[in-house]
Design a protein around this motif. Sequence first.
Motif, PDB file in Angstrom:
ATOM      1  N   GLU A   8       0.864  -1.177   0.000  1.00 57.78           N
ATOM      2  CA  GLU A   8       0.000   0.000   0.000  1.00 57.78           C
ATOM      3  C   GLU A   8       0.900   1.226   0.000  1.00 57.78           C
ATOM      4  OE1 GLU A   8      -2.590  -0.238   3.387  1.00 57.78           O
ATOM      5  OE2 GLU A   8      -4.157  -1.257   2.251  1.00 57.78           O
ATOM      6  N   GLN A   9       0.743   2.073  -1.039  1.00 57.93           N
ATOM      7  CA  GLN A   9       1.486   3.335  -1.057  1.00 57.93           C
ATOM      8  C   GLN A   9       0.778   4.330  -0.144  1.00 57.93           C
ATOM      9  OE1 GLN A   9       1.517   5.502  -4.718  1.00 57.93           O
ATOM     10  NE2 GLN A   9       3.234   6.823  -4.104  1.00 57.93           N
ATOM     11  N   ILE A  10       1.541   4.986   0.726  1.00 59.60           N
ATOM     12  CA  ILE A  10       0.967   5.957   1.657  1.00 59.60           C
ATOM     13  C   ILE A  10       0.946   7.326   0.976  1.00 59.60           C
ATOM     14  CG2 ILE A  10       1.190   7.051   3.916  1.00 59.60           C
ATOM     15  CD1 ILE A  10       2.741   4.594   4.844  1.00 59.60           C
ATOM     16  N   LEU A  11      -0.266   7.831   0.733  1.00 56.05           N
ATOM     17  CA  LEU A  11      -0.430   9.159   0.152  1.00 56.05           C
ATOM     18  C   LEU A  11      -0.756  10.150   1.271  1.00 56.05           C
ATOM     19  CD1 LEU A  11      -2.519   8.044  -2.959  1.00 56.05           C
ATOM     20  CD2 LEU A  11      -0.044   8.452  -2.820  1.00 56.05           C
ATOM     21  N   SER A  12      -0.955  11.397   0.954  1.00 57.17           N
ATOM     22  CA  SER A  12      -1.172  12.430   1.979  1.00 57.17           C
ATOM     23  C   SER A  12      -2.428  12.171   2.808  1.00 57.17           C
ATOM     24  CB  SER A  12      -1.249  13.816   1.332  1.00 57.17           C
ATOM     25  OG  SER A  12      -2.282  13.832   0.351  1.00 57.17           O
ATOM     26  N   ASP A  13      -3.477  11.651   2.176  1.00 55.54           N
ATOM     27  CA  ASP A  13      -4.718  11.440   2.928  1.00 55.54           C
ATOM     28  C   ASP A  13      -5.383  10.103   2.609  1.00 55.54           C
ATOM     29  OD1 ASP A  13      -5.342  12.021   0.360  1.00 55.54           O
ATOM     30  OD2 ASP A  13      -6.843  13.573   0.812  1.00 55.54           O
ATOM     31  N   SER A  14      -4.650   9.198   1.953  1.00 60.39           N
ATOM     32  CA  SER A  14      -5.253   7.908   1.599  1.00 60.39           C
ATOM     33  C   SER A  14      -4.143   6.882   1.334  1.00 60.39           C
ATOM     34  CB  SER A  14      -6.147   8.064   0.362  1.00 60.39           C
ATOM     35  OG  SER A  14      -5.367   8.471  -0.746  1.00 60.39           O
ATOM     36  N   TYR A  15      -4.592   5.677   0.965  1.00 58.65           N
ATOM     37  CA  TYR A  15      -3.670   4.603   0.623  1.00 58.65           C
ATOM     38  C   TYR A  15      -3.989   4.094  -0.775  1.00 58.65           C
ATOM     39  CZ  TYR A  15      -2.753   4.478   5.655  1.00 58.65           C
ATOM     40  OH  TYR A  15      -2.419   4.832   6.931  1.00 58.65           O
ATOM     41  N   LYS A  16      -2.971   3.673  -1.506  1.00 56.95           N
ATOM     42  CA  LYS A  16      -3.168   3.184  -2.871  1.00 56.95           C
ATOM     43  C   LYS A  16      -2.519   1.803  -2.994  1.00 56.95           C
ATOM     44  CE  LYS A  16      -1.816   4.179  -7.657  1.00 56.95           C
ATOM     45  NZ  LYS A  16      -1.041   5.092  -8.535  1.00 56.95           N
ATOM     46  N   LYS A  17      -3.277   0.810  -3.444  1.00 57.10           N
ATOM     47  CA  LYS A  17      -2.738  -0.540  -3.613  1.00 57.10           C
ATOM     48  C   LYS A  17      -1.846  -0.578  -4.852  1.00 57.10           C
ATOM     49  CE  LYS A  17      -6.454  -3.028  -1.269  1.00 57.10           C
ATOM     50  NZ  LYS A  17      -5.605  -3.419  -0.148  1.00 57.10           N
ATOM     51  N   VAL A  18      -0.622  -1.071  -4.683  1.00 56.20           N
ATOM     52  CA  VAL A  18       0.330  -1.146  -5.800  1.00 56.20           C
ATOM     53  C   VAL A  18       1.017  -2.504  -5.764  1.00 56.20           C
ATOM     54  CG1 VAL A  18       0.745   1.344  -5.842  1.00 56.20           C
ATOM     55  CG2 VAL A  18       2.223  -0.133  -4.463  1.00 56.20           C
ATOM     56  N   LEU A  19       1.606  -2.869  -6.911  1.00 62.39           N
ATOM     57  CA  LEU A  19       2.368  -4.115  -7.026  1.00 62.39           C
ATOM     58  C   LEU A  19       3.800  -3.785  -7.435  1.00 62.39           C
ATOM     59  CD1 LEU A  19      -0.236  -6.339  -8.953  1.00 62.39           C
ATOM     60  CD2 LEU A  19       0.215  -6.294  -6.486  1.00 62.39           C
ATOM     61  N   LEU A  20       4.754  -4.333  -6.703  1.00 68.91           N
ATOM     62  CA  LEU A  20       6.172  -4.164  -7.027  1.00 68.91           C
ATOM     63  C   LEU A  20       6.728  -5.501  -7.488  1.00 68.91           C
ATOM     64  CD1 LEU A  20       7.379  -2.110  -3.906  1.00 68.91           C
ATOM     65  CD2 LEU A  20       6.526  -1.235  -6.088  1.00 68.91           C
ATOM     66  N   PRO A  21       7.468  -5.526  -8.613  1.00 66.77           N
ATOM     67  CA  PRO A  21       8.048  -6.803  -9.056  1.00 66.77           C
ATOM     68  C   PRO A  21       9.119  -7.285  -8.074  1.00 66.77           C
ATOM     69  CG  PRO A  21       8.921  -4.993 -10.358  1.00 66.77           C
ATOM     70  CD  PRO A  21       7.837  -4.400  -9.492  1.00 66.77           C
ATOM     71  N   MET A  22       9.166  -8.585  -7.827  1.00 65.80           N
ATOM     72  CA  MET A  22      10.137  -9.124  -6.869  1.00 65.80           C
ATOM     73  C   MET A  22      11.577  -8.947  -7.354  1.00 65.80           C
ATOM     74  SD  MET A  22       8.672 -10.334  -4.158  1.00 65.80           S
ATOM     75  CE  MET A  22       9.208 -11.845  -3.423  1.00 65.80           C
ATOM     76  N   TYR A  23      11.747  -8.802  -8.686  1.00 65.32           N
ATOM     77  CA  TYR A  23      13.104  -8.612  -9.202  1.00 65.32           C
ATOM     78  C   TYR A  23      13.568  -7.165  -9.078  1.00 65.32           C
ATOM     79  CZ  TYR A  23      10.653  -6.848 -13.374  1.00 65.32           C
ATOM     80  OH  TYR A  23       9.850  -6.144 -14.234  1.00 65.32           O
ATOM     81  N   MET A  24      12.713  -6.309  -8.558  1.00 64.77           N
ATOM     82  CA  MET A  24      13.028  -4.875  -8.479  1.00 64.77           C
ATOM     83  C   MET A  24      14.302  -4.606  -7.675  1.00 64.77           C
ATOM     84  SD  MET A  24      10.808  -1.931  -6.597  1.00 64.77           S
ATOM     85  CE  MET A  24      11.602  -0.425  -6.057  1.00 64.77           C
ATOM     86  N   GLU A  25      15.233  -3.936  -8.296  1.00 65.53           N
ATOM     87  CA  GLU A  25      16.460  -3.504  -7.625  1.00 65.53           C
ATOM     88  C   GLU A  25      16.337  -2.018  -7.350  1.00 65.53           C
ATOM     89  OE1 GLU A  25      19.836  -4.549  -9.905  1.00 65.53           O
ATOM     90  OE2 GLU A  25      19.433  -6.690  -9.844  1.00 65.53           O
ATOM     91  N   GLY A  26      16.164  -1.683  -6.101  1.00 59.94           N
ATOM     92  CA  GLY A  26      16.021  -0.276  -5.730  1.00 59.94           C
ATOM     93  C   GLY A  26      16.713  -0.049  -4.414  1.00 59.94           C
ATOM     94  N   GLY A  27      16.010   0.511  -3.484  1.00 60.36           N
ATOM     95  CA  GLY A  27      16.545   0.724  -2.154  1.00 60.36           C
ATOM     96  C   GLY A  27      15.433   1.208  -1.249  1.00 60.36           C
ATOM     97  N   PHE A  28      15.367   0.659  -0.048  1.00 60.50           N
ATOM     98  CA  PHE A  28      14.334   1.037   0.909  1.00 60.50           C
ATOM     99  C   PHE A  28      14.950   1.150   2.295  1.00 60.50           C
ATOM    100  CE2 PHE A  28      12.385  -1.488  -2.427  1.00 60.50           C
ATOM    101  CZ  PHE A  28      11.295  -0.721  -2.809  1.00 60.50           C
ATOM    102  N   VAL A  29      14.429   2.067   3.097  1.00 61.05           N
ATOM    103  CA  VAL A  29      14.833   2.220   4.494  1.00 61.05           C
ATOM    104  C   VAL A  29      13.585   2.082   5.349  1.00 61.05           C
ATOM    105  CG1 VAL A  29      15.762   3.791   6.246  1.00 61.05           C
ATOM    106  CG2 VAL A  29      16.830   3.684   4.002  1.00 61.05           C
TER     107      VAL A  29
END
Length: 565
Positions: free
Chosen positions: A417-438
Amino acid sequence: MAISLEKFIHSLDLRALPRVLQIQSGIYCQGSIYEMFGNECSLSTGEVIKVIGFKINKLIASTCENNEGSQFSAKVELPLNFPGLYKVVADKTPYVSIEEIARKVSIGPTRFGHPCFYSAEDIKLANFTIKHGEQITFNSVEEVNGTMAVNCVVVRNNQTHSFTLPLSHEGEFYECEDDQIYTLKEIAEWKIPKCRNRIVKLSNTLHMWDSSSPFPKNFDGRLILMPVYEVQAVMKFRKDIVHILSDLDVEVKDITDCYDIGSFLQPLSLEDIFERTSKEFPMVAEIMEGPSASQKPYNLFKSASLGKEIVIYKKYQAARVLASEMRSDSSKRHFLIPMSYKGKFKRRPREFPTAYDLEIARSEKEQLHVVATKPFVSLHKELFSVSVGDQFLVQQCQTSEVLYEGRKKHIDVLACEQILSDSYKKVLLPMYMEGGFVEVIHDKKQYHLSEICKEFHLPFNVKVSVRDLSIEKDVLANAPGLQFEEEITDSYLLISSVSSPMESWEIPVYRLNMLVHLLSKDVQTVVPPVTRTMVEEVSKEEYYMLRRYENLTLHPPPRPPKKPT
């Protein structure tokens, strides 16, 4: 017949120890005083010593290059803790019998002690035939039906076949190629046959020359290693261990068969004590050789000094958490933390390089909240493209249908769920995604070590919030942050001083160099009321050994799915 000390060591079978030697002649024979590692001893002509062990003390390494047909060799002395990882080059000189292999090659209980050979000819056994060139693993040497033999294994079609080969079996045996990498110390302890040198090659990943290197600039990574042994011996009227280098110009004579070997003290290592049955505990011992000053924090253990009497109450396995400082420089320290540590910890954010790592860290206890630190552009319109600063609540792993080159295809994705300013949005991320998260930490609770191990998956990032007040100096309190990497189980002995029986110490069996001899004294069977367990700072070498041994028993997680091409 008198022979040089070096020849005696090369001809000696470790299984024949201890041996009693008489000094015959040499530079050190005229009542001279010899000092090594702070141990002074007289090696006079006629002096009798009991050899209890020997090990490689250092290595003389030759670096070789072919220069217009002639070979130039520069020699350099290397300590066993010299950095680097090395591959062993198979020895092309054959062994002529199983007995020669058992006598010259280290065969033991650890995986390092399982050498592999092949025979130049077929070996016909009662049940089957070992083909020439087939890899044979030597596991142990023992007596079978009154005959000394080697327990061996061959693997065919993923099936293991066990058999024995008598030491008397003759043939032509060659070392198999070894694709493992080792430290110099591991090679010295397990991979250098008696009476032979060993060729090794520095691993390419670590083969970088700099001005501090003892090797020449054109060094190709190949070394010929020649061992110098250190003999451990007991003298007739001393209660400590003396250490003598094998390259000393001393001649000796083996008089074991005509001497009362029981008149010497019998030194025992902590490993020897641990191998005794539980019924033999508790026992009283006198320290013949204590921990070195570099072995933190056991150099602070005042009872472990030469000549002190100790009570050894029991042997057991205990849990520890292997932790590392969270810092990027080379001075990062590593610790083994006992479960009895009384300090408290606060959580620190974890970092995740891929979406797959988010799935591994996901837990039922709490929802994982992360912030993206790198952008990612999706190849499929069905999947989400990530911008730096996007925040997500991780949900679960599932499969999703995407359009790929005009055809529908199912791939693994991470539902968030992507956190927006006043709501949430369901999203899908590919498992092969190379990014970075904290990770975003909402939990302000302070945890004991046992609570963290029970409630969370390791690795886990923390910082000491309340130091352990029962410790005079808590080394963890000054760490900028700690990563708890894994929980391990290790072997320990519980000991106390005879003179101060009100507190006991937990000491590691395999990381503390200590020699004792047992005393025939009555001992109290009641364990002291206070047991001191310590945070143990381990060297970089010990850290990698611990991780490697522990990971042998773990199944690695599956590789992340590959990015579609």
